[in-house]
Design an enzyme around this catalytic site. Sequence first.
Site, PDB file in Angstrom:
ATOM      1  N   ARG A  59     -10.011  -9.381  -9.580  1.00  0.00           N
ATOM      2  CA  ARG A  59      -8.873  -9.674  -8.552  1.00  0.00           C
ATOM      3  C   ARG A  59      -9.583 -10.083  -7.114  1.00  0.00           C
ATOM      4  NH1 ARG A  59      -4.738  -4.769  -9.047  1.00  0.00           N
ATOM      5  NH2 ARG A  59      -3.661  -6.214  -7.778  1.00  0.00           N
ATOM      6  N   ASN A  92       1.005  -4.085  -1.535  1.00  0.00           N
ATOM      7  CA  ASN A  92       0.026  -5.176  -2.256  1.00  0.00           C
ATOM      8  C   ASN A  92      -1.362  -4.713  -1.567  1.00  0.00           C
ATOM      9  OD1 ASN A  92       2.199  -6.408  -3.239  1.00  0.00           O
ATOM     10  ND2 ASN A  92       2.410  -7.827  -1.708  1.00  0.00           N
ATOM     11  N   ILE A  93      -2.223  -5.117  -2.342  1.00  0.00           N
ATOM     12  CA  ILE A  93      -3.794  -4.646  -1.987  1.00  0.00           C
ATOM     13  C   ILE A  93      -4.397  -6.181  -1.717  1.00  0.00           C
ATOM     14  CG2 ILE A  93      -3.856  -2.619  -2.977  1.00  0.00           C
ATOM     15  CD1 ILE A  93      -5.208  -3.975  -5.678  1.00  0.00           C
ATOM     16  N   HIS A 109      -1.108   1.221  -0.739  1.00  0.00           N
ATOM     17  CA  HIS A 109      -1.849   1.396  -1.738  1.00  0.00           C
ATOM     18  C   HIS A 109      -3.394   0.862  -1.494  1.00  0.00           C
ATOM     19  CE1 HIS A 109       1.729   1.534  -4.697  1.00  0.00           C
ATOM     20  NE2 HIS A 109       1.816   2.653  -4.001  1.00  0.00           N
ATOM     21  N   CYS A 139     -23.122   6.928   4.255  1.00  0.00           N
ATOM     22  CA  CYS A 139     -24.064   8.213   3.782  1.00  0.00           C
ATOM     23  C   CYS A 139     -24.982   8.050   3.131  1.00  0.00           C
ATOM     24  CB  CYS A 139     -22.973   9.251   3.455  1.00  0.00           C
ATOM     25  SG  CYS A 139     -22.442   8.892   1.722  1.00  0.00           S
ATOM     26  N   GLY A 176      10.271  -8.277  -2.712  1.00  0.00           N
ATOM     27  CA  GLY A 176       9.159  -8.623  -3.571  1.00  0.00           C
ATOM     28  C   GLY A 176       8.811  -7.496  -4.262  1.00  0.00           C
ATOM     29  N   THR A 177       9.598  -6.443  -4.567  1.00  0.00           N
ATOM     30  CA  THR A 177       9.196  -5.290  -5.090  1.00  0.00           C
ATOM     31  C   THR A 177      10.166  -4.795  -6.089  1.00  0.00           C
ATOM     32  OG1 THR A 177       8.407  -2.888  -4.990  1.00  0.00           O
ATOM     33  CG2 THR A 177      10.080  -3.553  -3.291  1.00  0.00           C
ATOM     34  N   GLU A 204      15.316 -10.912  -8.278  1.00  0.00           N
ATOM     35  CA  GLU A 204      16.517 -10.358  -9.140  1.00  0.00           C
ATOM     36  C   GLU A 204      16.562  -8.811  -8.695  1.00  0.00           C
ATOM     37  OE1 GLU A 204      14.266 -11.127 -12.369  1.00  0.00           O
ATOM     38  OE2 GLU A 204      12.927  -9.443 -11.969  1.00  0.00           O
ATOM     39  N   ALA A 220      10.979 -15.794  -2.972  1.00  0.00           N
ATOM     40  CA  ALA A 220      10.438 -15.613  -1.500  1.00  0.00           C
ATOM     41  C   ALA A 220      10.170 -16.680  -0.351  1.00  0.00           C
ATOM     42  CB  ALA A 220       9.351 -14.520  -1.575  1.00  0.00           C
TER      43      ALA A 220
HETATM   44  P1  NAD Z   1       5.002   6.697 -10.195  1.00  0.00           P
HETATM   45  O1  NAD Z   1       5.553   7.707 -10.980  1.00  0.00           O
HETATM   46  O2  NAD Z   1       5.040   6.199  -8.766  1.00  0.00           O
HETATM   47  O3  NAD Z   1       5.037   5.384 -10.708  1.00  0.00           O
HETATM   48  C1  NAD Z   1       4.759   5.435 -12.233  1.00  0.00           C
HETATM   49  C2  NAD Z   1       4.954   3.986 -12.446  1.00  0.00           C
HETATM   50  O4  NAD Z   1       4.073   3.565 -13.593  1.00  0.00           O
HETATM   51  C3  NAD Z   1       6.214   3.578 -13.079  1.00  0.00           C
HETATM   52  O5  NAD Z   1       7.000   3.093 -12.028  1.00  0.00           O
HETATM   53  C4  NAD Z   1       6.286   2.546 -14.171  1.00  0.00           C
HETATM   54  O6  NAD Z   1       6.385   1.209 -13.564  1.00  0.00           O
HETATM   55  C5  NAD Z   1       4.731   2.497 -14.204  1.00  0.00           C
HETATM   56  N1  NAD Z   1       4.421   2.876 -15.756  1.00  0.00           N
HETATM   57  C6  NAD Z   1       4.623   3.606 -16.388  1.00  0.00           C
HETATM   58  N2  NAD Z   1       3.911   3.384 -17.695  1.00  0.00           N
HETATM   59  C7  NAD Z   1       3.431   2.170 -17.556  1.00  0.00           C
HETATM   60  C8  NAD Z   1       2.966   1.192 -18.430  1.00  0.00           C
HETATM   61  N3  NAD Z   1       2.678   1.921 -19.756  1.00  0.00           N
HETATM   62  N4  NAD Z   1       2.385   0.183 -18.010  1.00  0.00           N
HETATM   63  C9  NAD Z   1       2.863  -0.077 -16.722  1.00  0.00           C
HETATM   64  N5  NAD Z   1       3.185   0.388 -15.732  1.00  0.00           N
HETATM   65  C10 NAD Z   1       3.566   1.759 -16.455  1.00  0.00           C
HETATM   66  O7  NAD Z   1       3.326   6.917 -10.540  1.00  0.00           O
HETATM   67  P2  NAD Z   1       2.583   8.164  -9.979  1.00  0.00           P
HETATM   68  O8  NAD Z   1       1.473   8.544 -10.850  1.00  0.00           O
HETATM   69  O9  NAD Z   1       3.766   9.228  -9.929  1.00  0.00           O
HETATM   70  O10 NAD Z   1       2.104   7.556  -8.751  1.00  0.00           O
HETATM   71  C11 NAD Z   1       2.402   8.088  -7.687  1.00  0.00           C
HETATM   72  C12 NAD Z   1       1.500   7.860  -6.570  1.00  0.00           C
HETATM   73  O11 NAD Z   1       0.477   6.984  -7.094  1.00  0.00           O
HETATM   74  C13 NAD Z   1       2.304   7.391  -5.409  1.00  0.00           C
HETATM   75  O12 NAD Z   1       1.681   7.857  -4.391  1.00  0.00           O
HETATM   76  C14 NAD Z   1       1.875   5.770  -5.217  1.00  0.00           C
HETATM   77  O13 NAD Z   1       1.886   5.176  -4.182  1.00  0.00           O
HETATM   78  C15 NAD Z   1       0.635   5.796  -6.092  1.00  0.00           C
HETATM   79  N6  NAD Z   1       0.528   4.638  -7.022  1.00  0.00           N
HETATM   80  C16 NAD Z   1      -0.500   3.665  -6.832  1.00  0.00           C
HETATM   81  C17 NAD Z   1      -0.488   2.580  -7.452  1.00  0.00           C
HETATM   82  C18 NAD Z   1      -1.576   1.486  -7.376  1.00  0.00           C
HETATM   83  O14 NAD Z   1      -1.946   0.877  -8.171  1.00  0.00           O
HETATM   84  N7  NAD Z   1      -2.020   1.204  -6.115  1.00  0.00           N
HETATM   85  C19 NAD Z   1       0.276   2.440  -8.577  1.00  0.00           C
HETATM   86  C20 NAD Z   1       1.211   3.284  -8.732  1.00  0.00           C
HETATM   87  C21 NAD Z   1       1.280   4.509  -7.784  1.00  0.00           C
HETATM   88  N1  APR Z   2      10.053 -14.095  -4.935  1.00  0.00           N
HETATM   89  C1  APR Z   2      10.606 -12.980  -4.848  1.00  0.00           C
HETATM   90  N2  APR Z   2      10.474 -11.932  -5.699  1.00  0.00           N
HETATM   91  C2  APR Z   2       9.776 -12.160  -6.659  1.00  0.00           C
HETATM   92  C3  APR Z   2       8.854 -13.468  -7.062  1.00  0.00           C
HETATM   93  C4  APR Z   2       9.297 -14.169  -6.261  1.00  0.00           C
HETATM   94  N3  APR Z   2       8.653 -15.577  -6.123  1.00  0.00           N
HETATM   95  N4  APR Z   2       8.409 -13.196  -8.167  1.00  0.00           N
HETATM   96  C5  APR Z   2       8.719 -11.704  -8.616  1.00  0.00           C
HETATM   97  N5  APR Z   2       9.358 -11.344  -7.769  1.00  0.00           N
HETATM   98  C6  APR Z   2      10.021  -9.935  -7.848  1.00  0.00           C
HETATM   99  C7  APR Z   2      10.288  -9.442  -9.164  1.00  0.00           C
HETATM  100  O1  APR Z   2      11.576  -9.710  -9.625  1.00  0.00           O
HETATM  101  C8  APR Z   2       9.902  -7.972  -9.260  1.00  0.00           C
HETATM  102  O2  APR Z   2      11.148  -7.255  -8.706  1.00  0.00           O
HETATM  103  O3  APR Z   2       8.985  -9.001  -7.385  1.00  0.00           O
HETATM  104  C9  APR Z   2       8.886  -7.707  -8.133  1.00  0.00           C
HETATM  105  C10 APR Z   2       7.389  -7.360  -8.507  1.00  0.00           C
HETATM  106  O4  APR Z   2       7.702  -6.191  -9.107  1.00  0.00           O
HETATM  107  P1  APR Z   2       6.411  -5.446  -9.519  1.00  0.00           P
HETATM  108  O5  APR Z   2       5.432  -6.528 -10.327  1.00  0.00           O
HETATM  109  O6  APR Z   2       6.635  -4.214 -10.060  1.00  0.00           O
HETATM  110  O7  APR Z   2       5.199  -5.074  -8.295  1.00  0.00           O
HETATM  111  P2  APR Z   2       5.633  -4.118  -7.251  1.00  0.00           P
HETATM  112  O8  APR Z   2       6.984  -3.728  -7.149  1.00  0.00           O
HETATM  113  O9  APR Z   2       4.754  -4.437  -5.779  1.00  0.00           O
HETATM  114  O10 APR Z   2       4.610  -2.760  -7.842  1.00  0.00           O
HETATM  115  C11 APR Z   2       4.645  -1.588  -7.137  1.00  0.00           C
HETATM  116  O11 APR Z   2       3.336  -0.685  -8.740  1.00  0.00           O
HETATM  117  O12 APR Z   2       1.523  -0.909 -10.293  1.00  0.00           O
HETATM  118  C12 APR Z   2       1.701  -0.415  -8.928  1.00  0.00           C
HETATM  119  O13 APR Z   2       0.269  -0.592  -7.324  1.00  0.00           O
HETATM  120  C13 APR Z   2       1.123  -1.533  -8.167  1.00  0.00           C
HETATM  121  O14 APR Z   2       1.716  -1.618  -5.772  1.00  0.00           O
HETATM  122  C14 APR Z   2       2.121  -1.829  -7.249  1.00  0.00           C
HETATM  123  C15 APR Z   2       3.471  -1.015  -7.391  1.00  0.00           C
END
Ligand code: NAD
Ligand code: APR
Length: 233
Positions: A59, A92-93, A109, A139, A176-177, A204, A220
Amino acid sequence: MQRPTSIVVLTGAGISAESGVDTFRDKDGIWSKIDYRDVATPEGFARNPELVDDFYNQRRAGLADVAPNAAHVALARLERAFPGKFLIVTQNIDDLHERAGSLRLIHMHGELTKALCAHCGARHAWHGAMSRASRCPSCQEIGQLRPDVVWFGEMPYLMDEIDEALASCDLFVSIGTSGNVYPAAGFVEQARHAGARTIELNLEPSEGHDLFEQAIHGRATEIVPEFVEHILA
Ligand code: NAD
Ligand code: APR
């Protein structure tokens, strides 16, 4: 719309989608190709650090092939109109907000471009050849480096600063989330509790769309520049 005085914007993978960065839960999203438990959890990293390093190295390498889009650029323009009163909190990262010129930005994140030392807590730019076996530049410990990414089950960064900004803003915009992951998915309720107007800009309706006062649906790169024009009119 009455001109706001203090704006907090939450962004998710959708704002980077049109730059060519995959989202997570859309059709063909990242989590449809790899189990998040293997590459985005501490347990997964302990089980197979090489798999996790490879996942993030791929990535990270991909960042060279993408660029900020009109939505990132529009937010950087909006920030210049609200100096000191504008904050982006991104899930986003990727580094597209920075490359678009955004300055006040929190990567809750973590950041794909950084390495974190599990021993001393130092963060360094991730150089290509870095891996789990690399020596920490601070370190000098070996075998302690990990991607500076917050995984499921870990606490996101700078939550106190984020909570403070949400408590004092009068406009909260989510872009976009999918609203699937907490605590980011709960920011809209914190902003509403503080009396802020809340607007969702997304392709959506998200999981939490009914928590927002207003929703604008579309791509977006179209709806974000239009929204910024409207705010600055
Ligand atoms: P959460 O409850 O915040 O989110 C769990 C998410 O995992 C759900 O929203 C669901 O969409 C996703 N999920 C569950 N099963 C899945 C699957 N089979 N495939 C893909 N996605 C799946 O998770 P948590 O463990 O309670 O996380 C809480 C903490 O972790 C928060 O602080 C959050 O900021 C952090 N976090 C970081 C990331 C990352 O990738 N950077 C991702 C999620 C959460
Ligand atoms: N314009 C606007 N919105 C868009 C577009 C676009 N071109 N394409 C996709 N989307 C929307 C989708 O409809 C969806 O609701 O962006 C959203 C993306 O959702 P996710 O794929 O779940 O991404 P995000 O919400 O950022 O995930 C949150 O979950 O796995 C973790 O660490 C990961 O930070 C991420 C977190």
